[in-house]
Design a protein around this motif. Structure first.
Motif, mmCIF file in Angstrom:
data_model
loop_
_atom_site.group_PDB
_atom_site.id
_atom_site.type_symbol
_atom_site.label_atom_id
_atom_site.label_comp_id
_atom_site.label_asym_id
_atom_site.label_seq_id
_atom_site.Cartn_x
_atom_site.Cartn_y
_atom_site.Cartn_z
ATOM 1 N N LEU A 190 6.454 9.895 -1.902
ATOM 2 C CA LEU A 190 5.646 8.681 -1.839
ATOM 3 C C LEU A 190 6.198 7.759 -0.763
ATOM 4 C CD1 LEU A 190 5.248 7.883 -5.647
ATOM 5 C CD2 LEU A 190 3.727 9.194 -4.169
ATOM 6 N N HIS A 191 5.300 7.184 0.011
ATOM 7 C CA HIS A 191 5.703 6.262 1.079
ATOM 8 C C HIS A 191 4.950 4.941 0.893
ATOM 9 C CE1 HIS A 191 7.640 5.435 4.893
ATOM 10 N NE2 HIS A 191 6.538 4.775 5.212
ATOM 11 N N PHE A 192 5.686 3.836 0.912
ATOM 12 C CA PHE A 192 5.153 2.500 0.647
ATOM 13 C C PHE A 192 5.321 1.604 1.861
ATOM 14 C CE2 PHE A 192 6.306 4.310 -3.384
ATOM 15 C CZ PHE A 192 5.370 3.836 -4.278
ATOM 16 N N SER A 193 4.409 0.648 1.984
ATOM 17 C CA SER A 193 4.476 -0.373 3.019
ATOM 18 C C SER A 193 4.257 -1.735 2.358
ATOM 19 C CB SER A 193 3.387 -0.129 4.074
ATOM 20 O OG SER A 193 3.326 -1.197 4.989
ATOM 21 N N ILE A 244 -2.811 5.072 -4.931
ATOM 22 C CA ILE A 244 -1.998 5.751 -3.927
ATOM 23 C C ILE A 244 -2.910 6.594 -3.048
ATOM 24 C CG2 ILE A 244 0.000 7.259 -3.578
ATOM 25 C CD1 ILE A 244 0.555 4.709 -5.309
ATOM 26 N N GLY A 245 -2.781 6.450 -1.723
ATOM 27 C CA GLY A 245 -3.582 7.245 -0.796
ATOM 28 C C GLY A 245 -3.234 8.720 -0.854
ATOM 29 N N ASN A 246 -4.240 9.592 -0.653
ATOM 30 C CA ASN A 246 -4.100 11.047 -0.788
ATOM 31 C C ASN A 246 -3.895 11.298 -2.284
ATOM 32 O OD1 ASN A 246 -4.146 13.641 0.216
ATOM 33 N ND2 ASN A 246 -1.972 13.675 0.754
ATOM 34 N N THR A 247 -4.381 12.348 -2.813
ATOM 35 C CA THR A 247 -4.300 12.576 -4.251
ATOM 36 C C THR A 247 -2.868 12.940 -4.649
ATOM 37 O OG1 THR A 247 -6.588 13.327 -4.256
ATOM 38 C CG2 THR A 247 -5.251 13.885 -6.178
ATOM 39 N N GLN A 290 0.861 -1.177 0.000
ATOM 40 C CA GLN A 290 0.000 0.000 0.000
ATOM 41 C C GLN A 290 0.899 1.228 0.000
ATOM 42 O OE1 GLN A 290 -2.482 -0.164 3.483
ATOM 43 N NE2 GLN A 290 -0.777 -0.484 4.865
ATOM 44 N N ALA A 291 0.350 2.361 -0.424
ATOM 45 C CA ALA A 291 1.168 3.564 -0.559
ATOM 46 C C ALA A 291 0.346 4.814 -0.307
ATOM 47 C CB ALA A 291 1.777 3.622 -1.963
ATOM 48 N N LYS A 292 1.076 5.900 -0.032
ATOM 49 C CA LYS A 292 0.438 7.217 0.115
ATOM 50 C C LYS A 292 1.362 8.279 -0.449
ATOM 51 C CE LYS A 292 1.729 7.383 5.037
ATOM 52 N NZ LYS A 292 1.160 7.627 6.375
ATOM 53 N N ALA A 293 0.753 9.380 -0.900
ATOM 54 C CA ALA A 293 1.489 10.507 -1.476
ATOM 55 C C ALA A 293 1.374 11.693 -0.528
ATOM 56 C CB ALA A 293 0.904 10.871 -2.842
ATOM 57 N N LEU A 294 2.492 12.363 -0.325
ATOM 58 C CA LEU A 294 2.504 13.512 0.573
ATOM 59 C C LEU A 294 3.095 14.720 -0.145
ATOM 60 C CD1 LEU A 294 3.711 10.911 2.730
ATOM 61 C CD2 LEU A 294 2.223 12.469 3.948
ATOM 62 N N SER A 295 2.344 15.818 -0.118
ATOM 63 C CA SER A 295 2.797 17.086 -0.691
ATOM 64 C C SER A 295 3.336 17.959 0.429
ATOM 65 C CB SER A 295 1.627 17.804 -1.372
ATOM 66 O OG SER A 295 1.142 17.055 -2.461
ATOM 67 N N ASN A 296 3.915 19.080 0.059
ATOM 68 C CA ASN A 296 4.435 20.030 1.038
ATOM 69 C C ASN A 296 3.357 20.371 2.065
ATOM 70 O OD1 ASN A 296 6.434 21.843 2.056
ATOM 71 N ND2 ASN A 296 5.276 23.533 1.160
ATOM 72 N N ASP A 297 3.676 20.253 3.343
ATOM 73 C CA ASP A 297 2.826 20.586 4.484
ATOM 74 C C ASP A 297 1.726 19.567 4.756
ATOM 75 O OD1 ASP A 297 2.383 22.229 6.725
ATOM 76 O OD2 ASP A 297 0.754 23.295 5.710
ATOM 77 N N ASP A 298 1.723 18.407 4.097
ATOM 78 C CA ASP A 298 0.769 17.341 4.439
ATOM 79 C C ASP A 298 1.215 16.658 5.730
ATOM 80 O OD1 ASP A 298 -0.941 17.638 2.292
ATOM 81 O OD2 ASP A 298 -0.079 15.979 1.131
ATOM 82 N N SER A 332 0.719 11.487 8.859
ATOM 83 C CA SER A 332 -0.235 10.463 9.278
ATOM 84 C C SER A 332 -1.363 10.223 8.273
ATOM 85 C CB SER A 332 -0.831 10.835 10.629
ATOM 86 O OG SER A 332 -1.467 12.106 10.532
ATOM 87 N N ILE A 333 -1.303 10.824 7.086
ATOM 88 C CA ILE A 333 -2.328 10.601 6.052
ATOM 89 C C ILE A 333 -2.456 9.102 5.797
ATOM 90 C CG2 ILE A 333 -2.739 10.847 3.557
ATOM 91 C CD1 ILE A 333 -1.644 13.687 3.795
ATOM 92 N N ALA A 334 -3.676 8.652 5.538
ATOM 93 C CA ALA A 334 -3.937 7.222 5.351
ATOM 94 C C ALA A 334 -3.331 6.696 4.053
ATOM 95 C CB ALA A 334 -5.440 6.964 5.345
ATOM 96 N N TYR A 335 -2.933 5.432 4.088
ATOM 97 C CA TYR A 335 -2.491 4.726 2.890
ATOM 98 C C TYR A 335 -3.701 4.452 1.994
ATOM 99 C CZ TYR A 335 2.035 3.427 4.992
ATOM 100 O OH TYR A 335 3.286 3.449 5.532
ATOM 101 N N GLY A 336 -3.436 4.227 0.723
ATOM 102 C CA GLY A 336 -4.466 3.744 -0.190
ATOM 103 C C GLY A 336 -4.714 2.263 0.076
#
Length: 155
Positions: free
Chosen positions: A122-125, A112-115, A71-79, A82-86
């Motif tokens: 990008l962070h993957f698990s 990918i979690g978060n748009t 699973q993965a999530k995308a993080l932009s500047n200032d996100d 702890s945003i949820a994974y997809g």
């Protein structure tokens, strides 16, 4: 890649194979659910859409199948970190021969979690499903990501 802090796989280990080739693996136990993580930034010309993956792995012994989930999530500047994974996608592969390279089937589309946006962090698990049937540690060699570009050259 690195093991999860809680219920992580074994630490990165180097093994010399009989041919003199050294491999480095993260070993995932057969009876305990374990995970690892990694982060990266894709080229700006990634279309920010779904991706698929293949897991490249081996085992020193055993028989059966191994199931990997990512699973993965995308993080932009200032996100917030702890945003949820997809939603996770899984692939199952059969051990053919110990200490051979095994390339899993290609996964279904991984959202990918978060748009995602250009240049996102990008962070993957990745985890091993201990309900699989491989009766040995699964040794993760690497993950191959497949994604679509929206331009021939990154701007």
């Amino acid at each position: 890649m690195w093991p999860d802090t809680t219920t992580g796989c074994a630490a990165l280990a180097k093994t010399e194979i009989a041919s003199g080739m050294d491999i480095q693996t993260l070993d995932f136990d057969q009876t305990t659910s374990e995970g690892a993580q990694w982060s990266m930034v894709l080229p700006r010309n990634w279309n920010n859409g779904t991706m698929t993956f293949e897991v490249i792995w081996t085992a020193a012994s055993g028989t059966g199948t191994v199931t990997w989930s990512i699973q993965a999530k995308a993080l932009s500047n200032d996100d917030a970190l702890s945003i949820a994974y997809g939603t996770a996608q899984s692939v199952t592969d059969t051990l053919i021969t110990a200490n051979d390279v095994h390339i899993s089937p290609t996964s279904a589309a991984l959202t990918i979690g978060n748009t995602p946006a250009d240049s996102d962090f990008l962070h993957f698990s990745i985890t091993r499903d201990v309900a699989d049937t491989l009766n040995a540690d699964a040794k993760l060699l690497c993950v191959c990501l497949h994604f679509t570009l929206d331009a021939a050259v990154a701007a």
